[in-house]
Design an enzyme around this catalytic site. Structure first.
Site, PDB file in Angstrom:
ATOM      1  N   SER A  77       1.635   2.473  -6.850  1.00 18.06           N
ATOM      2  CA  SER A  77       2.534   1.492  -6.869  1.00 18.06           C
ATOM      3  C   SER A  77       1.769  -0.055  -6.274  1.00 18.06           C
ATOM      4  O   SER A  77       2.332  -0.426  -5.316  1.00 18.06           O
ATOM      5  CB  SER A  77       3.729   1.605  -5.974  1.00 18.06           C
ATOM      6  OG  SER A  77       4.450   3.058  -6.644  1.00 18.06           O
ATOM      7  N   ARG A 124      -5.140  -5.851  -6.376  1.00 17.28           N
ATOM      8  CA  ARG A 124      -5.114  -6.186  -4.900  1.00 17.28           C
ATOM      9  C   ARG A 124      -4.206  -5.029  -4.330  1.00 17.28           C
ATOM     10  O   ARG A 124      -3.431  -4.674  -4.867  1.00 17.28           O
ATOM     11  CB  ARG A 124      -4.694  -7.651  -4.615  1.00 17.28           C
ATOM     12  CG  ARG A 124      -3.341  -7.823  -5.219  1.00 17.28           C
ATOM     13  CD  ARG A 124      -2.860  -9.266  -4.671  1.00 17.28           C
ATOM     14  NE  ARG A 124      -1.373  -9.460  -5.105  1.00 17.28           N
ATOM     15  CZ  ARG A 124      -1.290 -10.529  -6.196  1.00 17.28           C
ATOM     16  NH1 ARG A 124      -2.443 -11.134  -6.499  1.00 17.28           N
ATOM     17  NH2 ARG A 124      -0.066 -10.696  -6.933  1.00 17.28           N
ATOM     18  N   ASP A 174       5.552   2.997 -10.105  1.00 18.59           N
ATOM     19  CA  ASP A 174       7.081   3.670  -9.782  1.00 18.59           C
ATOM     20  C   ASP A 174       8.195   3.107 -10.675  1.00 18.59           C
ATOM     21  O   ASP A 174       9.186   3.311 -10.924  1.00 18.59           O
ATOM     22  CB  ASP A 174       7.376   3.549  -8.109  1.00 18.59           C
ATOM     23  CG  ASP A 174       7.071   2.260  -7.766  1.00 18.59           C
ATOM     24  OD1 ASP A 174       6.756   1.265  -8.362  1.00 18.59           O
ATOM     25  OD2 ASP A 174       7.230   2.069  -6.561  1.00 18.59           O
TER      26      ASP A 174
END
Ligand code: ADP
Ligand code: MG
Length: 472
Positions: A144, A159, A197
């Site tokens: 996630s 990132r 997710d």
């Protein structure tokens, strides 16, 4: 109950956290603009990331199989075995491991090696026949964090967010990293899909048959962080190279699930509310200047915002004045991130005499003795923060439903699948969110026709569904 200066100050803070109808409408319009831009271009700081996921079909509920799924959230690492029964139901066995804090800031090898070890333990315990026969199990990987996905089973990390910061991992393919460590430990598992997710939540609701309340149009997360996914027409995703779109179209594909990464909505603060405490929390976070929507909404940050305000009220001489100097304040109140949002869900609904339940919680959690007045302050601030958080949550949901015309037509109902501890457990979060949705362009009529449902174990079941759809 509050009087004098304290009362004035608390009312002033409540005002700063209030969210108006005018703001909600403006934010929805701006969200649609940023989302549309993100489908067209890459690397525009004003646009949403709008990541193509390469998930091009939505489950029907007839899917069958036994699959593994793992979920690296912001707080826990779950290893799950999912048996899809083919009749909208599933059985699930899971092991939940809190992610050690030092691994969130170490090296990628340390983190992925630890994950492989946890998977190894789980497989030995629950799938001993696979270990003996050497038949490899398929596994879906819910990761996630923002990923530049190039196919269903590969993607490089763009990132970090939440508490994570492992610089050497940026730009690496997280599926390859995990597979490397699984192979090194001889674990009979193939990582066959990389999911997010939110995407998992969307697929899981579709599998379990949300149809009764209308089709599932959005999968969303309100946990440590916040994010959402929905299905977009392939023709609108113009930043995907034409060749890839043509190839997919030749196979009959018309739609693809988009991971919006809405946690990063409005990083330039064109419309979002901004208080002194939001700025302090952003500065303390591992990624200042990014995920600014998330920092006003999700579980990792609500408690920290409250802690920042309490410290300020102390410095202003309004509360906790038995502590003569700041260094005498209880250590945990002085430590960033030590006020867990979970406690706020108790403050929110505490109706005990003199807020005794909150008193106990504050003593246990922060070693902080309090007066009744101080607890009233804490409760009012908690409610202000949570009200803003849940109202802001209405923005992306309304924007996506409007943008995709999901509620157009006679008597249409839609389902929004949600996962994450904040939306699941914070008292009134969904109700407050719905109140705000009714104030957006969707209006009370739109709000009545949308149903927000918790997708229990959504990300795990969704990752398993992704893995099933992959070719071995
Ligand atoms: P993850 O993000 O790792 O998937 P969760 O969905 O469980 O995990 O979200 C964890 C976050 O939710 C943490 O920030 C925690 O403070 C918060 N949280 C946990 N329980 C509650 C609760 N009862 N009320 C509000 N927030 C909660
Ligand atoms: Mg989660």
């Amino acid at each position: 109950m509050l009087t004098g200066e304290v009362r004035t100050r608390v009312e002033d803070i409540e005002k700063q956290f209030s969210v108006s109808e005018e703001f909600l409408k403006k934010a929805v319009t701006f969200f649609i603009e940023c989302a549309d831009k993100g489908l067209k271009v890459k690397n525009d700081p004003e646009a949403l990331l709008m990541i193509p996921t390469f998930v091009t079909s939505i489950p029907t509920g007839k899917e069958k199989g036994v699959l593994l799924a793992i979920d690296l959230g912001g707080t826990n690492f779950r290893v799950v075995s999912v048996a899809l029964n083919g009749d909208h139901t599933f059985d699930l066995v899971q092991a939940k491991n809190p992610i050690p804090v030092d691994l969130m800031k170490g090296t990628s090898d340390e983190l992925f090696r630890w994950m492989a070890e946890k998977i190894h333990d789980f497989v030995k315990e629950n799938h001993s026949n696979a270990v003996e026969s050497g038949n490899r199990l398929k596994m879906g990987f819910t990761f996630s964090f923002p990923i530049d996905q190039t196919s269903l089973d590969s993607g490089t990390l763009t990132r970090w967010s939440k508490h994570f910061n492992i610089p050497d991992c940026i730009g690496k393919d997280v599926v390859k990293l995990l597979q490397y460590h699984l192979d090194a430990l001889k674990v009979p598992v193939v990582v066959s899909a990389l999911a997010n997710d939110t995407v998992g939540t969307l697929l899981a609701r579709s599998y379990t048959g949300a149809d009764k309340e209308g089709k599932t149009k959005i999968g969303c997360i309100f946990g440590t962080g916040t994010n959402g996914a929905y299905e977009e027409d392939l023709d609108n995703i113009t930043k995907l190279p034409q060749s890839i779109r043509n190839e997919l179209k030749a196979k009959g594909v018309r739609k693809m699930v988009i991971n919006t990464e809405w946690g990063s909505f409005d990083n330039k603060l064109r419309v979002l509310p901004n208080t002194k405490w939001d700025e302090q929390v952003d500065k303390l976070s591992p990624n200042p200047g990014f995920h600014l929507f998330e920092k006003r909404v999700s579980g990792m940050f609500m408690g920290e915002i409250l802690r920042q305000i309490l410290l300020d009220l102390y410095r202003e001489g309004l509360i906790l004045q038995q502590y003569r100097t700041e260094d005498k304040l209880p250590h945990r109140l002085r430590t960033a991130w030590d006020l867990d949002t979970e406690a706020m869900s108790l403050f929110e609904i505490d109706d005990s005499t003199d807020l005794k339940a909150s008193e106990l919680k504050l003593e246990q959690m922060l070693r902080l003795p309090t007066t009744v007045e101080e607890r009233v302050v804490i409760q009012r601030l908690t409610r202000a923060i949570a009200h803003r958080s849940s109202s802001l949550a209405a923005v992306p949901i309304s924007a996506i439903l409007l943008k995709s015309h999901a509620l157009d037509g006679h008597n249409v109902n839609v389902d929004v699948g949600a996962d994450g501890s904040v939306v699941e457990f914070y008292p009134g979060f969904r109700t407050m969110m719905r109140d705000a949705i009714a104030q957006t362009q969707l209006g009370p009529k739109g709000e009545r026709r949308l149903h927000v449902n918790i997708a229990k174990d959504g990300s795990s079941v969704g990752a398993a569904l992704c893995a099933l759809s992959s070719e071995f």
